[in-house]
Write a protein that holds these residues in place. Structure first.
Motif, PDB file in Angstrom:
ATOM      1  N   THR A 127     -91.907 -12.530  69.291  1.00 23.69           N
ATOM      2  CA  THR A 127     -92.614 -13.180  68.391  1.00 23.69           C
ATOM      3  C   THR A 127     -93.449 -13.616  67.814  1.00 23.69           C
ATOM      4  O   THR A 127     -94.411 -14.036  66.535  1.00 23.69           O
ATOM      5  N   LYS A 144     -94.999 -14.088  63.694  1.00 24.54           N
ATOM      6  CA  LYS A 144     -95.850 -14.346  63.653  1.00 24.54           C
ATOM      7  C   LYS A 144     -97.127 -13.130  62.745  1.00 24.54           C
ATOM      8  O   LYS A 144     -97.442 -14.115  61.908  1.00 24.54           O
ATOM      9  N   ARG A 182     -95.433 -12.575  59.057  1.00 24.94           N
ATOM     10  CA  ARG A 182     -95.407 -14.354  58.641  1.00 24.94           C
ATOM     11  C   ARG A 182     -96.923 -14.649  57.962  1.00 24.94           C
ATOM     12  O   ARG A 182     -97.323 -15.036  56.871  1.00 24.94           O
ATOM     13  N   GLN A 218     -85.220 -12.553  62.900  1.00 22.52           N
ATOM     14  CA  GLN A 218     -86.687 -12.965  62.571  1.00 22.52           C
ATOM     15  C   GLN A 218     -86.323 -14.079  62.259  1.00 22.52           C
ATOM     16  O   GLN A 218     -84.933 -14.506  61.606  1.00 22.52           O
ATOM     17  N   PRO A 219     -86.513 -15.033  63.217  1.00 24.30           N
ATOM     18  CA  PRO A 219     -86.008 -16.469  62.939  1.00 24.30           C
ATOM     19  C   PRO A 219     -86.632 -16.707  61.070  1.00 24.30           C
ATOM     20  O   PRO A 219     -87.895 -15.903  61.116  1.00 24.30           O
TER      21      PRO A 219
END
Length: 206
Positions: A176, A180, A183, A205-206
């Protein structure tokens, strides 16, 4: 003793040591204008030695800075950096807590650095009891959250947080944080991604 943080707790009131310390402080004050300025100069020298992997010389400079100004938070982050590289993670964490108690600037990644050291302490020190280890992991997470509140969307913080989760077996949480960091415009090291991937394949990956 010169290469042990704070001279290993040595009693500096012994006459010969006291005289040497007083001369050092007097000479430094003459050269730099004040003990605080001398301390800052030696902290900076200490970090240059640290970056060159000369840990003994780095500690000597941090010790001299500590004599000049024991209220300089960077002295303790310097000690922590050396102790971390020596694998003495819990000792390093004690130094980071001291640094944080002196209210240093919060925009230089100190929370991330402290959070990672806390995680390494939790993972490496087998003398910690279960509750002590859990408390250190919680401390790590709280430090990262403090850092995120001060500097949101910092790739450095998220990459560091990913390694903290990795060392304590929280692999999904580590991924996670990797996402981040991406991003936020950062990239995790290929070596770390390989290590994490061996523990848990990369999820979507969300």
């Amino acid at each position: 003793m010169d290469e042990i943080p704070m001279y290993g707790g040595q009693d500096r009131s012994e006459p010969a040591l006291k005289a040497a310390d007083e001369k050092l402080i007097a000479d430094a004050t003459s050269s730099f204008g004040s003990p605080a300025r001398a301390a800052q100069a030696w902290v900076e020298q200490g970090f240059r030695f640290y970056q060159a992997d000369k840990l003994g010389m780095a500690t000597r400079r941090f010790n001299q800075a500590w004599l000049m100004n024991p209220e300089n938070a960077e002295v303790y982050t310097g000690f922590a950096a050396v102790l971390h590289d020596q694998g003495k993670y819990c000792d390093a964490m004690k130094m980071m807590e001291k640094a944080l108690s002196l209210k240093p600037p919060s925009f230089q990644g100190i929370y991330a650095d402290a959070g990672r050291i806390a995680a390494r302490c939790a993972a490496a020190d087998k003398t910690l009891s279960g509750p002590e280890r859990a408390a250190m992991i919680a401390r790590s997470d709280a430090l990262y959250r403090n850092g995120e509140a001060v500097e949101p969307n910092k790739a450095y913080l998220y990459n560091s947080w990913a390694t903290a989760y990795y060392w304590n077996g929280q692999y999904a949480d580590a991924w996670t944080m990797v996402f981040k960091a991406r991003r936020a415009g950062g990239n995790s090291s290929p070596q770390f991604l390989r290590m994490l991937g061996e523990k848990m394949p990369q999820p979507a990956q969300p």
